[in-house]
Design an enzyme around this catalytic site. Sequence first.
Site, PDB file in Angstrom:
ATOM      1  N   GLY A 164       0.776  -1.175   0.089  1.00  0.00           N
ATOM      2  CA  GLY A 164       0.076  -0.003  -0.186  1.00  0.00           C
ATOM      3  C   GLY A 164       0.642   1.771   0.115  1.00  0.00           C
ATOM      4  CG  ASP A 202       1.367  -0.154 -11.508  1.00  0.00           C
ATOM      5  OD1 ASP A 202       1.965   1.343 -11.859  1.00  0.00           O
ATOM      6  OD2 ASP A 202       0.320   0.075 -10.838  1.00  0.00           O
TER       7      ASP A 202
HETATM    8  C1  GAF Z   1      -1.741   2.531 -10.032  1.00  0.00           C
HETATM    9  C2  GAF Z   1      -1.783   1.632 -11.188  1.00  0.00           C
HETATM   10  F1  GAF Z   1      -1.468   0.162 -10.416  1.00  0.00           F
HETATM   11  C3  GAF Z   1      -1.624   2.313 -12.449  1.00  0.00           C
HETATM   12  O1  GAF Z   1      -1.914   1.764 -12.984  1.00  0.00           O
HETATM   13  C4  GAF Z   1      -1.571   4.195 -12.233  1.00  0.00           C
HETATM   14  O2  GAF Z   1      -2.756   3.918 -12.978  1.00  0.00           O
HETATM   15  C5  GAF Z   1      -0.996   4.965 -11.474  1.00  0.00           C
HETATM   16  O3  GAF Z   1      -2.244   3.673 -10.180  1.00  0.00           O
HETATM   17  C6  GAF Z   1      -1.472   6.177 -11.209  1.00  0.00           C
HETATM   18  O4  GAF Z   1      -0.383   6.714 -12.594  1.00  0.00           O
HETATM   19  O5  GAF Z   1      -0.229   2.522  -9.706  1.00  0.00           O
END
Ligand code: GAF
Length: 398
Positions: free
Chosen positions: A137, A187
């Site tokens: 988190g 990510d």
């Molecule tokens: C989180 C999401 F998993 C990513 O895909 C992205 O949208 C991010 O928030 C914000 O940039 O990490």
Amino acid sequence: MTGRNPVEDVAALVAEARRVYRDNFGEDPHVAVCAPGRVNLIGEHTDYNQGFVLPMALHLATVMVGSSTLGHSCSVVTIAESADEPKRVDFNLPTDSAPLTGGQPVWANYVKGVVQHYRAQPLPAFKAVIASSVPLGGGLSSSASLEVAVYTFLQQLCPDDGDKVAKALACQKAEHTHAGVPCGIMDQFISVLGKEGHALLIDCRSLEATAVPLADPGLVILITNSNVKHALTGSEYPSRRKQCEEAAAIMGKSSLRDATLKDLEDAKDRLDSVTYRRVCHVIEEIERTAKAAEALKRGDYQEFGKLMVESHNSLRDLYEVSCPELDVLVTAAMEVDGVFGSRMTGGGFGGCTVSLLQSDAIERTMKHIKERYSGCPTFYISTPSDGARVLSVFKENQ
Ligand code: GAF
């Protein structure tokens, strides 16, 4: 006071996971893999709008050790920092008539989701232990690193075609279907494709990436974990994504990547004021990210830092995903001589900031932040790492 860092060394994580594996399963695992967390330098809430992002893979990672086994029943134990939930889960391999679905414990949904969406067959049953140094988190992609670690582990048991982008997409799908988070691709992409000494400028529309060198000894990337997580995160992320998609439809665009500030002005009467601000952030952030990558290529850290602060202010005022703790951390960092830029990173509502600074400014920056922040920060100094990899094959798989 500073929060305690977990074990950051991957070799130490593997040793601990192997010990727990032996305790649980009475033998040594056959293989160990890891997948990194990430920090996003700039380009926030742009990935699901088909825009640009500029993350780098971290030295913090999720490790998975294990072996294939006979039969259909899989057993997975976690020793990662996690909520107060059972640490072991047993489940059967999915079939067409009995797919794996989400449930309790929550951490196991990431494992099951990846097993469900794995891209090769026949997958054998397996036993495994998971360990992680990515704070949960903290906005450093603990979930994506878990998904990608699981996928990388499964590749050792039943190789797929090796398509890395397809791997990232399968892990993203697992997060959508089994964790219920409609995340973008950033990510999982960086956890799979990260490159040592580089950030990646990812075009989330074409899914092409350009490696941007980031290995200047005079420069440090400092991550500061606020160690707060506000409860809003669960509903606010999907609602932001929905607002963007609805706005794109109103503007007659397939995504906000195709929209300009002129399009936004033309559509102003058809958008409520909140949506207008959201769209404004996305359009400007996509452009800022492309500019920032150019600045980094030139070694223009002043310009890069300026764009980081603009990004933070936009996330705070237009996209409204920051929080007072993150704002204080950014303000404090920017008060120190030698800091080029600072911003919140990741989804928001808590988690971490990322700052770019001269390496000789590191001690005074951490000291100043500790004095200014009333909470309990944890610091990570990270260099860009490689994406997911196999660490060891302890002996031939059966
Ligand atoms: C989180 C999401 F998993 C990513 O895909 C992205 O949208 C991010 O928030 C914000 O940039 O990490």
